[in-house]
Design a protein around this motif. Structure first.
Motif: not given
Length: 929
Positions: A365-370, A373-378
C-alpha cells in the motif's frame, strides 16, 4: 420526370439513407451468467451517453437504464431473460431523445449493480450481483442457463481493466477505481432500510427482547458477575471497493489480425477463458520465447499472473500465490503506464491483507501511495490504499496509526462513500483494541455525522452493542442489539447478537422462559451455523436439570462436540462450565466439582482462575447445604473436611461457615457451632449497608440476621448459658419473617428460658398466645402444645394439660404429620395424668393407643408394664398376664422379669389364702402364742 417527382424521389432517398444510418447505429448487446454475476454488455457506440437510476416501484426494486436505441434482437433477448437476481426486464423503445429505457426488476434490495465503460472495443457493461454484506438475504444464484445473447459471450476473469473513453456523461464508475458518489446517497433516500432474511411480522420491533427498568432485578445483575460470557468476534464490514473488484471481471480482448503472432495470442486468450491453465502456462512460455517483443506481452503478463492467482484460489496451490504476486509486481514495474497497473497494485495490497500478511500489505500500500504514476496525492486510488493501510495497522495492533489513516481519508477524500466508510471504520479500531468507551463514542459520532451510512454499516451497531456489554452498560447494550437485529437480521453476526440478547435478559433477571425463548429462537433461525452454537450450548445446559440419566450423557456429548465446531476464545472452557452448571442444576454436585477441578488442573496456564474457583467453591457449598437440609450432618462434616485445606482454604463465603456450624449443632457440638455462627454474624454486622453486603446476599444462600440470632440462642440454650441465649433471642427484630419452623423453635426456646427462670406463668401465657393466633402448618404446633401441657402440670392444672394433649392427638388424626416423638410423649402424658386422677379406664385406652402405634418403633416396655399393672391392681390378673406376655425387644427383659415376679406373688397369695381356709379354727390363746 417532372420537378415534383424528382423532389419526392430525392426526399425518399434521404429518408431511406437516414433510416439506414439510424438502424446501423443502433446498440446491440447480450446478457448472461458469469459465475455468481448477471453480466449485461452493450456495444455499438464509441461515445456513450447513458443514465442509471435505482427506484422503488410498488414495493419492488427497479433499476432503470436509459441507453441509445437498442436493436430488435437485443430487445427481444432482454425481454426473454429471467434469473433469481433479475426477475424481469421490460424495454421501452420510446424513451427521451430517442433512447431505449430498460427496466430491470430485481429480486430484492440486496441485489447490487456495478456499471462501467471500456474502450478498444468500446462497451457499456453493468453487472448484477449479491451484496457481499447480505449473502443470506436472497436465494442462491440459479444454475447457469443458456444466455439470451445477441452478441458474442463476454470475456472475463477476476478483475476489471482501467479504461478511458470520451463520453458525454460520467457513468457511475467511469473509472473502475471510482466508487459511485450516488450509491449510498441514493439508497439513503429509500424509505425502507435494507432488510432481508427471516422476519417476525407479529413483532417487527423485537419487543420480546425489550425490558422495562422496573423489571430489572439488582440481585440478578450482581449474580451475573460470576457467570461466564464468551467474547464474540468483532464485526468488520468488507471494503466495498475490494468486494466489487473481486466480483467484477477483467475484460481481455485481442482484435483479430492476419498474422501468426496474433493467432497465437488469441489462442492464449482462449485457453485463459476456458480455464485450461496448465496448457496455457506451457503455451505462454513458448509464446514468450518465440515473440519476446510481442505487442501482446503486456496483456499476457497480467493475464498470466491472474492464472497463478486462480490456481491458488481454486486449487489451493501454495506456491501459486507467491508466483502470482511476483508476476503482478513485475508487470506493474514493467508497464507502469498500463491501464491495469494501478488497479493491480491495489489488488496486490488487498490480497496480502486478506491472506493475513499485514506487513507485506503495508509495504504494498505504501508503494502504491508513493507511485507517481497513480495520480495525485489525494486521488481516489491512493485514498483506497490508505484505507487498506489502516486495516493492516489494525491487524498488527497499531491502533493510533490505523486511526490516523482513516482520519486522513475522511478529511481529504473527495468521494463521499469513502469518507463515510472511513468514519465508520474508526470505531472498529477501538473495538478491536478493547477501548470500549472510545469505540462507542466513534460509532455514535459516525452515525450522527453520516446518517446515510446506518443501513450499510452493521458494525456501527453490533460492535457498539458488544462494547456496551463489556462496559456493563447492559440496558444500552440490549437496545443497540435490538436495533442491529432489526436492520440486519441476516447478517453473519446476527446469531451472536440474538444469543447475547438472551444472556442480557438473564442478567436482568427476566423470567427463564424468556431467556430460553431467545436461545431457542437463535437456534431455530440460524440452525447449525457456528455463530448459533453458544445459544445451543446454553439451551442444553439449562435442559439438563429435567433429563433422564441417558439423556444427560447424550447432552454432555453434544455440548463437547458442538464446542469443537466454533473458533472462539476459551470455547472449551465455556463448554466445560456449561456441563458443570447442568450437573449443578440436577443436584449432582460431586460430578460438577470433579469436572471443573479436572479442567482446572489440566489447563493451569489458560484457565480463568476466579471463574473456575468460584464455581467449584459454590458447588461444594451447595453440596454442604443439601446434606445439612437432609439432616445428614456427618456427610456435611466429611465434605467440609475433604475440601477445607484446598478449595475452601481461601474461601470467604459466609454460607459455607454457616452450613458447617449447622452441621456441628445438629451433631450435638454446640460449642463448635457457636464459633462458626458468631464469625458469620459478626461479619454480617461489619458489612451491613455496603455493596459487599448486597453481593453476598445475592450470591450466597445465607440466613438472615434474625435466623443467626435464633441459632446462637439455640446453641447457648443447649450449653445451658441461659443469659446469653436470652440476649440473642431478644436480638430477633422481625420474628414474623422467620420460617414457620424457626418461629416455633423461637417460641420453644423462649418458653424454656422462662421456665428456667421459674416464670412458668409467663411461659404458659407465651405459648397460649402463640397457639391462639397461629395460622401456619398445624403439625408445627404439636410440640408447643406438649410443652404447654408440661408447664400446666407443674401448676397442677391437669384438666388444661389434658386439653392441650388432646389437641396434639387431634392434629395427628387430622394431618398425620405430627412428629412420632411428640405424639408418643403426648399419649404417655395423657395416660399418666388420667391414672393420677383416678381414671384407670381412660388411662388404659391412652396406653393401649400408644403401644398400638409406636411399640414397633420405640422402646415402650415401661408403658406395657404400667398398663399391665393397672389391670393387676384392679384384680384383673388374667388381663395383666395377657398384657405382660407381649413384651418386645431386648431392652424389655427387666420389665418382663418384674411382671413375672408380680404374677408369681399373686399366685402364692392365692394359694396361701386357700391353705388358710383349710386349717381348723384355733382358740384365741393358741393363735396368740
Amino acid at each position: 420526370m417532372n420537378t415534383l417527382q424528382r423532389i419526392i424521389m430525392a426526399g425518399c432517398l434521404i429518408i431511406g439513407l437516414v433510416t439506414a444510418a439510424h438502424a446501423a447505429n443502433k446498440v446491440n448487446g447480450s446478457i448472461n451468467f458469469q459465475g455468481d454475476t448477471v453480466h449485461l454488455e452493450f456495444t455499438g457506440q464509441q461515445n456513450w451517453d447513458y443514465d442509471v437510476k435505482r427506484l422503488e416501484v410498488k414495493g419492488q426494486t427497479v433499476v432503470e437504464m436509459a441507453v441509445p436505441a437498442l436493436d430488435d434482437s437485443t430487445i427481444q433477448a432482454l425481454s426473454a431473460f429471467k434469473s433469481e437476481f433479475v426477475t424481469g426486464i421490460v424495454v421501452d423503445r420510446q424513451g427521451p431523445d430517442g433512447k431505449s429505457v430498460v427496466k430491470f426488476t430485481l429480486a430484492g434490495e440486496n441485489i447490487d449493480t456495478f456499471d462501467y465503460l471500456t474502450d478498444q472495443p468500446s462497451r457499456l457493461i453493468m453487472d448484477f450481483y449479491l451484496n457481499p454484506n447480505a449473502k443470506k438475504e436472497v436465494p442462491a444464484v440459479a444454475k447457469k442457463s443458456e444466455p439470451a445473447a445477441v452478441a458474442d459471450k463476454a470475456k472475463s476473469t477476476d478483475t476489471v481493466a482501467k479504461v478511458k473513453t470520451n463520453k458525454k456523461r460520467n457513468p457511475a464508475t467511469a473509472d473502475v477505481l471510482a466508487l459511485s458518489n450516488q450509491g449510498i446517497a441514493v439508497a439513503a433516500n429509500d424509505e425502507a432500510p435494507i432488510k432481508a432474511g427471516i422476519f417476525d411480522g407479529g413483532d417487527p420491533e423485537y419487543d420480546r427482547f425489550a425490558i422495562k427498568d422496573y423489571q430489572i432485578k439488582e440481585d440478578a445483575i450482581i449474580r451475573a458477575k460470576d457467570n461466564y460470557y464468551i467474547p464474540f468476534p468483532m464485526l468488520q464490514t468488507p471494503v466495498s471497493f475490494w468486494e466489487k473488484l473481486k466480483v467484477t471481471p477483467t475484460i481481455y480482448q485481442i482484435t483479430p489480425k492476419a498474422t501468426e503472432e496474433n493467432k497465437q495470442a488469441r489462442l492464449l486468450l482462449t485457453l485463459f477463458e476456458k480455464q485450461r491453465y496448465a496448457v496455457y502456462l506451457k503455451t505462454q512460455a513458448w509464446f514468450k520465447e518465440k515473440y519476446p517483443n510481442s505487442e501482446y506481452n503486456e496483456m499476457i503478463d497480467f493475464m498470466t499472473a491472474d492464472v497463478h492467482l486462480s490456481l491458488w484460489q481454486n486449487e489451493n496451490r501454495g506456491g501459486s500465490y507467491d508466483e502470482a504476486m511476483q508476476r503482478y509486481k513485475d508487470a506493474i514495474a514493467k508497464y507502469p503506464q498500463s491501464p491495469l497497473a494501478e488497479r493491480t497494485s491495489l489488488k496486490t495490497g488487498f490480497l496480502s491483507l486478506e491472506k493475513g500478511d499485514a506487513i507485506n500489505a503495508l509495504r504494498l500500500f505504501n508503494d502504491h501511495i508513493e507511485n507517481k504514476n497513480f495520480g495525485a496525492k489525494n486521488s481516489l486510488s491512493k485514498d483506497l490504499a490508505r484505507v487498506g493501510t489502516g486495516l493492516a495497522f489494525m491487524k498488527i495492533n497499531k491502533w493510533n496509526d490505523a486511526a490516523a489513516q482513516f482520519a486522513e481519508v475522511e478529511k481529504n477524500t473527495q468521494n463521499r462513500d469513502l469518507k463515510v466508510e472511513a468514519a465508520f471504520r474508526q470505531g472498529d479500531i477501538w473495538a478491536r483494541a478493547k477501548n470500549y468507551d472510545k469505540a462507542v463514542a466513534e460509532y455514535q459520532a459516525a452515525l450522527k455525522k453520516y446518517p446515510e451510512g446506518q443501513n450499510f454499516y452493521p458494525n456501527a451497531f453490533y460492535n457498539q452493542a458488544e462494547s456496551l456489554f463489556w462496559m456493563k452498560k447492559y440496558p444500552e447494550s440490549l437496545d443497540v442489539y435490538r436495533t442491529y437485529i432489526k436492520k440486519f437480521p441476516s447478517d453473519d453476526h446476527a446469531a451472536f447478537a440474538m444469543t447475547r440478547m438472551g444472556e442480557l435478559l438473564d442478567i436482568f433477571g427476566a423470567d427463564k422462559s424468556r431467556v430460553m425463548g431467545a436461545y431457542l429462537e437463535t437456534f431455530f433461525r440460524y440452525g447449525e451455523s457456528p455463530s448459533a452454537v453458544v445459544a445451543r450450548l446454553r439451551l442444553l445446559s439449562a435442559r439438563m436439570k429435567g433429563m433422564k440419566p441417558k439423556e444427560v450423557n447424550h447432552a454432555v456429548g453434544e455440548i463437547m462436540s458442538l464446542a469443537k465446531k466454533i473458533d472462539l476464545p476459551n470455547i472449551e472452557q465455556f463448554s466445560t462450565v456449561m456441563v458443570g452448571d447442568g450437573y449443578t442444576s440436577r443436584g449432582e454436585f460431586p460430578k460438577s466439582i470433579d469436572l471443573l477441578s479436572k479442567y482446572y488442573k489440566e489447563h493451569p496456564t489458560s484457565v480463568d482462575v476466579p471463574l473456575m474457583t468460584n464455581r467449584i467453591v459454590a458447588n461444594i457449598n451447595e453440596k454442604l447445604s443439601s446434606e445439612v437440609a437432609q439432616g445428614n450432618f456427618i456427610a456435611a462434616l466429611k465434605t467440609h473436611s475433604k475440601f477445607a485445606d484446598n478449595w475452601l482454604k481461601n474461601s470467604k463465603r459466609l454460607d459455607t461457615k454457616y452450613n458447617v456450624g449447622r452441621a456441628f449443632e445438629m451433631g450435638g457440638a454446640p460449642v463448635e457451632a457457636e464459633k462458626y455462627y458468631k464469625d458469620v454474624l459478626n461479619r454480617i454486622y461489619a458489612i451491613r449497608g455496603t455493596q459487599e453486603a448486597k453481593e453476598i446476599k445475592a450470591k450466597e444462600n445465607l440466613p438472615s440476621e434474625d435466623e443467626l440470632n435464633l441459632r446462637l440462642s439455640a446453641v447457648f440454650t443447649n450449653e445451658q448459658k441461659y443469659n446469653q441465649a436470652y440476649e440473642f433471642l431478644k436480638n430477633i427484630k422481625n420474628p414474623e419473617t422467620l420460617t414457620e419452623e424457626a418461629q416455633i423453635e423461637r417460641v420453644n426456646i423462649a418458653v424454656r428460658l422462662l421456665e428456667k427462670r421459674g416464670d412458668n406463668e409467663s411461659a404458659i401465657r407465651y405459648l397460649g398466645e402463640l397457639l391462639r393466633t397461629w395460622k401456619g402448618q398445624p403439625e408445627l404446633v404439636a410440640e408447643p402444645y406438649l410443652k404447654l401441657a408440661e408447664l400446666q402440670m407443674k401448676q397442677n392444672r391437669s384438666a388444661d394439660a389434658l386439653q392441650a394433649l388432646g389437641m396434639i392427638d387431634k392434629l395427628q388424626s387430622d394431618s398425620d404429620k405430627v412428629s412420632p416423638v411428640v405424639h408418643a410423649k403426648a399419649l404417655e402424658m395423657t395416660g399418666d395424668i388420667q391414672l393420677e386422677k383416678g381414671q384407670p379406664s381412660e388411662a388404659i385406652a391412652s396406653y393401649e393407643k400408644l403401644l398400638e402405634k409406636y411399640e414397633d418403633k420405640r422402646p415402650l416396655s415401661s408403658i406395657r408394664y404400667k398398663l399391665g399393672q393397672i389391670h393387676f391392681n384392679k384384680g384383673e390378673i388374667q388381663k395383666a398376664a395377657t398384657v405382660w406376655n407381649e413384651f418386645k425387644g431386648e431392652k424389655s427383659e427387666f420389665w418382663k422379669n418384674l411382671a413375672q415376679e408380680q404374677l408369681k406373688n399373686s399366685e402364692w397369695r392365692d394359694g396361701y389364702k386357700k391353705y388358710i381356709k383349710r386349717i381348723p379354727a384355733m382358740s384365741e390363746n393358741e393363735q396368740g402364742k
